[in-house]
Design a protein around this motif. Structure first.
Motif, mmCIF file in Angstrom:
data_model
loop_
_atom_site.group_PDB
_atom_site.id
_atom_site.type_symbol
_atom_site.label_atom_id
_atom_site.label_comp_id
_atom_site.label_asym_id
_atom_site.label_seq_id
_atom_site.Cartn_x
_atom_site.Cartn_y
_atom_site.Cartn_z
ATOM 1 N N LEU A 217 6.961 2.108 22.763
ATOM 2 C CA LEU A 217 6.183 2.553 23.764
ATOM 3 C C LEU A 217 5.140 3.739 23.294
ATOM 4 C CD1 LEU A 217 5.394 2.929 27.006
ATOM 5 C CD2 LEU A 217 7.302 4.612 27.095
ATOM 6 N N LEU A 218 5.795 4.551 22.525
ATOM 7 C CA LEU A 218 4.745 5.525 22.083
ATOM 8 C C LEU A 218 3.520 4.966 21.015
ATOM 9 C CD1 LEU A 218 7.453 8.375 21.125
ATOM 10 C CD2 LEU A 218 5.801 8.140 22.913
ATOM 11 N N VAL A 219 3.938 4.055 20.343
ATOM 12 C CA VAL A 219 2.958 3.638 19.285
ATOM 13 C C VAL A 219 1.914 2.594 20.060
ATOM 14 C CG1 VAL A 219 2.789 1.629 17.772
ATOM 15 C CG2 VAL A 219 4.503 3.284 17.487
ATOM 16 N N VAL A 220 2.317 1.749 20.936
ATOM 17 C CA VAL A 220 1.509 1.147 22.010
ATOM 18 C C VAL A 220 0.676 1.819 22.822
ATOM 19 C CG1 VAL A 220 1.343 -0.744 23.736
ATOM 20 C CG2 VAL A 220 2.881 -0.960 21.933
ATOM 21 N N THR A 221 1.142 2.931 23.220
ATOM 22 C CA THR A 221 0.400 3.814 23.950
ATOM 23 C C THR A 221 -1.015 4.711 23.210
ATOM 24 O OG1 THR A 221 2.262 4.506 25.531
ATOM 25 C CG2 THR A 221 0.108 6.098 25.254
ATOM 26 N N GLU A 222 -0.614 4.973 21.960
ATOM 27 C CA GLU A 222 -1.694 5.298 21.161
ATOM 28 C C GLU A 222 -2.472 4.415 20.673
ATOM 29 O OE1 GLU A 222 -2.377 8.451 20.109
ATOM 30 O OE2 GLU A 222 -0.841 8.982 21.919
ATOM 31 N N LEU A 223 -2.176 3.101 20.383
ATOM 32 C CA LEU A 223 -3.065 2.179 19.831
ATOM 33 C C LEU A 223 -4.033 1.711 20.979
ATOM 34 C CD1 LEU A 223 -0.798 0.098 17.437
ATOM 35 C CD2 LEU A 223 -2.408 1.714 17.015
ATOM 36 N N THR A 224 -3.478 1.510 22.305
ATOM 37 C CA THR A 224 -4.335 0.979 23.318
ATOM 38 C C THR A 224 -5.008 2.079 24.125
ATOM 39 O OG1 THR A 224 -2.291 1.065 24.839
ATOM 40 C CG2 THR A 224 -2.885 -1.104 23.457
ATOM 41 N N ALA A 225 -5.069 3.448 23.518
ATOM 42 C CA ALA A 225 -5.704 4.452 24.363
ATOM 43 C C ALA A 225 -7.100 4.347 24.423
ATOM 44 C CB ALA A 225 -5.424 5.804 23.659
ATOM 45 N N PRO A 226 -7.660 4.307 25.663
ATOM 46 C CA PRO A 226 -9.093 4.222 25.610
ATOM 47 C C PRO A 226 -9.844 5.475 25.185
ATOM 48 C CG PRO A 226 -8.346 4.971 27.912
ATOM 49 C CD PRO A 226 -7.078 4.661 26.703
ATOM 50 N N ILE A 227 -11.018 5.260 24.627
ATOM 51 C CA ILE A 227 -11.713 6.458 24.000
ATOM 52 C C ILE A 227 -12.571 7.336 25.029
ATOM 53 C CG2 ILE A 227 -13.811 7.061 22.266
ATOM 54 C CD1 ILE A 227 -13.087 4.200 20.976
ATOM 55 N N ALA A 228 -13.000 6.745 25.839
ATOM 56 C CA ALA A 228 -13.978 7.637 26.743
ATOM 57 C C ALA A 228 -13.389 7.903 28.197
ATOM 58 C CB ALA A 228 -15.376 6.868 27.099
ATOM 59 N N VAL A 229 -12.776 6.964 28.861
ATOM 60 C CA VAL A 229 -12.036 7.289 30.133
ATOM 61 C C VAL A 229 -10.719 7.180 30.099
ATOM 62 C CG1 VAL A 229 -12.299 6.718 32.727
ATOM 63 C CG2 VAL A 229 -14.600 6.805 31.286
ATOM 64 N N THR A 230 -9.850 7.963 30.887
ATOM 65 C CA THR A 230 -8.561 7.489 30.930
ATOM 66 C C THR A 230 -8.153 7.024 32.327
ATOM 67 O OG1 THR A 230 -8.072 9.324 29.263
ATOM 68 C CG2 THR A 230 -6.299 8.834 30.845
ATOM 69 N N PRO A 231 -7.713 5.954 32.418
ATOM 70 C CA PRO A 231 -7.338 5.482 33.879
ATOM 71 C C PRO A 231 -6.193 6.054 34.230
ATOM 72 C CG PRO A 231 -7.407 3.538 32.040
ATOM 73 C CD PRO A 231 -7.424 5.169 31.577
ATOM 74 N N THR A 232 -5.970 5.922 35.820
ATOM 75 C CA THR A 232 -5.128 6.783 36.531
ATOM 76 C C THR A 232 -3.647 6.375 36.038
ATOM 77 O OG1 THR A 232 -6.592 7.000 38.328
ATOM 78 C CG2 THR A 232 -4.480 7.589 38.800
#
Length: 87
Positions: free
Chosen positions: A37-52
């Motif tokens: 979960l931690l790895v996937v969260t970091e690898l799929t993190a958006p660069i500009a905008v954080t969705p809700t």
């Protein structure tokens, strides 16, 4: 959807690997899924905008870390000799 697919693939791969190795326990599966979960969260993190929904994901991670802490404490208590226990 990409996040869910990656997380599902990680969890299925983890359970298959643990079963093949003969090392499946719920605790180990939980810890490896949390790492995923931690790895996937970091690898799929958006660069500009954080969705809700990603902000709410922090609570899921927090609950997972508390569960991990509980597992670690329980394992430490199993290792320590009974003379060390205050109760």
């Amino acid at each position: 959807m990409r996040f869910l697919r990656w997380q599902l693939a990680w969890m299925l791969g983890t359970v298959l690997a643990l079963v093949v190795l003969g090392a499946f326990t719920y605790e180990l599966y939980f810890v490896l899924s949390l790492i995923g979960l931690l790895v996937v969260t970091e690898l799929t993190a958006p660069i500009a905008v954080t969705p809700t929904w990603r902000r709410r994901l922090r609570w899921v991670i927090l609950v997972g870390l508390v569960g991990f802490g509980g597992i670690v404490v329980r394992r430490i208590l199993e290792i320590l000799p009974p003379e060390v226990m205050p109760w």
